[in-house]
Structures are given as structure tokens and as C-alpha cells.
Write an enzyme that holds these catalytic residues in place. Sequence first.
Site, PDB file in Angstrom:
ATOM      1  N   GLY A   1       0.781  -1.245   0.000  1.00  0.00           N
ATOM      2  CA  GLY A   1       0.000   0.000   0.000  1.00  0.00           C
ATOM      3  C   GLY A   1       0.804   1.282   0.000  1.00  0.00           C
TER       4      GLY A   1
ATOM      5  N   ASN B   1       1.549   3.215  -2.477  1.00  0.00           N
ATOM      6  CA  ASN B   1       0.876   4.241  -3.299  1.00  0.00           C
ATOM      7  C   ASN B   1      -0.306   4.849  -2.551  1.00  0.00           C
ATOM      8  OD1 ASN B   1       1.966   4.707  -6.124  1.00  0.00           O
ATOM      9  ND2 ASN B   1       2.091   2.476  -5.946  1.00  0.00           N
TER      10      ASN B   1
ATOM     11  N   MET C   1      -4.498  -6.651  -6.830  1.00  0.00           N
ATOM     12  CA  MET C   1      -4.032  -7.731  -7.690  1.00  0.00           C
ATOM     13  C   MET C   1      -5.171  -8.595  -8.232  1.00  0.00           C
ATOM     14  SD  MET C   1      -0.962  -6.929  -7.795  1.00  0.00           S
ATOM     15  CE  MET C   1      -0.162  -8.309  -8.610  1.00  0.00           C
TER      16      MET C   1
ATOM     17  N   HIS D   1       0.510   1.666 -13.051  1.00  0.00           N
ATOM     18  CA  HIS D   1       1.265   0.522 -13.572  1.00  0.00           C
ATOM     19  C   HIS D   1       2.750   0.902 -13.639  1.00  0.00           C
ATOM     20  CE1 HIS D   1       1.912  -3.178 -15.762  1.00  0.00           C
ATOM     21  NE2 HIS D   1       2.673  -2.507 -16.600  1.00  0.00           N
TER      22      HIS D   1
ATOM     23  N   GLU E   1       6.095   6.733  -8.951  1.00  0.00           N
ATOM     24  CA  GLU E   1       4.670   6.391  -8.778  1.00  0.00           C
ATOM     25  C   GLU E   1       4.061   7.257  -7.678  1.00  0.00           C
ATOM     26  OE1 GLU E   1       3.582   2.229  -8.492  1.00  0.00           O
ATOM     27  OE2 GLU E   1       5.443   1.621  -9.443  1.00  0.00           O
TER      28      GLU E   1
HETATM   29  C1  GRF Z   1       3.035  -0.711  -7.732  1.00  0.00           C
HETATM   30  O1  GRF Z   1       4.261  -0.950  -8.356  1.00  0.00           O
HETATM   31  C2  GRF Z   1       1.961  -0.422  -8.750  1.00  0.00           C
HETATM   32  O2  GRF Z   1       2.447   0.225  -9.882  1.00  0.00           O
HETATM   33  C3  GRF Z   1       1.471  -1.800  -9.121  1.00  0.00           C
HETATM   34  O3  GRF Z   1       1.512  -2.525  -7.913  1.00  0.00           O
HETATM   35  C4  GRF Z   1       2.486  -1.962  -7.051  1.00  0.00           C
HETATM   36  C5  GRF Z   1       1.793  -1.645  -5.763  1.00  0.00           C
HETATM   37  O4  GRF Z   1       2.694  -1.184  -4.776  1.00  0.00           O
HETATM   38  N1  GRF Z   1       0.174  -1.756  -9.722  1.00  0.00           N
HETATM   39  P1  GRF Z   1       2.148  -0.602  -3.415  1.00  0.00           P
HETATM   40  O5  GRF Z   1       1.270  -1.683  -2.782  1.00  0.00           O
HETATM   41  O6  GRF Z   1       1.353   0.634  -3.725  1.00  0.00           O
HETATM   42  O7  GRF Z   1       3.347  -0.326  -2.592  1.00  0.00           O
END
Ligand code: GRF
Length: 198
Positions: free
Chosen positions: A14, A16, A91, A110, A175
Amino acid sequence: MNNRKLAVLLSGRGSNFIAMYEAIQRGDLDASICCVISNVPEAAGLRKAREFGLVTHCIPSKNLQREEYDRKLVATLRPHDPALVCLAGFMRILSPVMIRAFPRRILNIHPALLPSFPGLHAQRQALQYGVKVTGCTVHFADEGVDTGPVILQRTVEVLEGDDEGSLSARILEQEHQAYWRAIASVLDAMGSAACGTR
Ligand code: GRF
């Protein structure tokens, strides 16, 4: 439009989501998080959301068909009336049930410059192909996998000696900058459209 509520869907650490939350706390992103939903009960991101005092829902996906799961997801999301649904390391591939319930209101991030390297292990794919520049993409989710209109991209140089871990870490930094900015621009555009000021 005054609704700037975000629903966040995640399955793992998590980071992001946390970057998004911090941008809101700093006042950089004018939005609120109405709920955080995970399909993984032990997801670190879900734990963090609880620590932040946010509304959380865990909807385990085990033994459920994609459409069946997405119906539960839609039923959970609807009462929160989110302006946007933000996939942050969620996922699961969404079925048309979910995509059509929130048309052009589901965002995904992504770790590659789409349309290059969709799907899993995007950073590994980039290294194996030998590209010199990769990055990350925030896009609207549609009925394909990592397809859908691009909102924002950031580039990352692939360095000599990079491995999956080092490259992923540098992409992740981007990101964390990209996602909240993309959300802000979409919310602003939705607001302008609602006011007829476009
Ligand atoms: C990130 O690399 C995002 O781009 C991909 O899954 C990963 C999630 O990372 N879709 P986090 O759980 O936000 O650390």
C-alpha cells in the site's frame, strides 16, 4: 462537482495509498478517502488504513468467480459514493461488472510506460527487453488488462547494473509523485465538466 471522495483498492503493502494519503494530509491533494478495500485480509496497506482511522472493508476473493466478487465490490463501494476508485496494487483483474458500474471513474497505476510491458513483473520485462527508459503510468481502467486511456506518465532511466529491485524502487518513487497528481487532474476535470466551465 464537490464530490472529491476516493475509494482505494489494494492487495499489498500500500505504498501508493500511503503517498496519496500523505498528499491529502499535506494539502497537496484536495480530496478525501472514503474507504480502503482489500481482498487480502493481512495486507499491510489495510493495516495502515486502520491506523489512519479510515473506513476499511476486507472482501476476501477466495473461491469467488470474478463477476461474483465484483458484484460484492460494487455493493460495498456504492454507499460510499466515490468520485473515483483508485486501484493501488489491487491484484485482481476487474470484470465488466465493476468497470461498467464506474465508467471512466476507475484509475490504475502501472510500473511501466504503457502500452509497453503490461501485466505482471513490468520492471522485469523492461530489464529483459533492454529498454533504456521505463517509468510508470496512471490510466483509466477499462475492460482490458493495463489498457485504457493514459492520464499521466513519468519516466525513469534504466541504469547500468540495475536489477529488478533497484529499478522497481526508483519507479516506485515516481509512482508516489504521479498518482496523486493524476487524481487531482481528473477530479479537477470532473469538477469543471460538472460546472460546464470546460
Ligand atoms: C506498484 O508498483 C503499482 O504500480 C502496481 O503494484 C504496485 C503496488 O505497490 N500496480 P504498493 O502496494 O502501492 O506499494
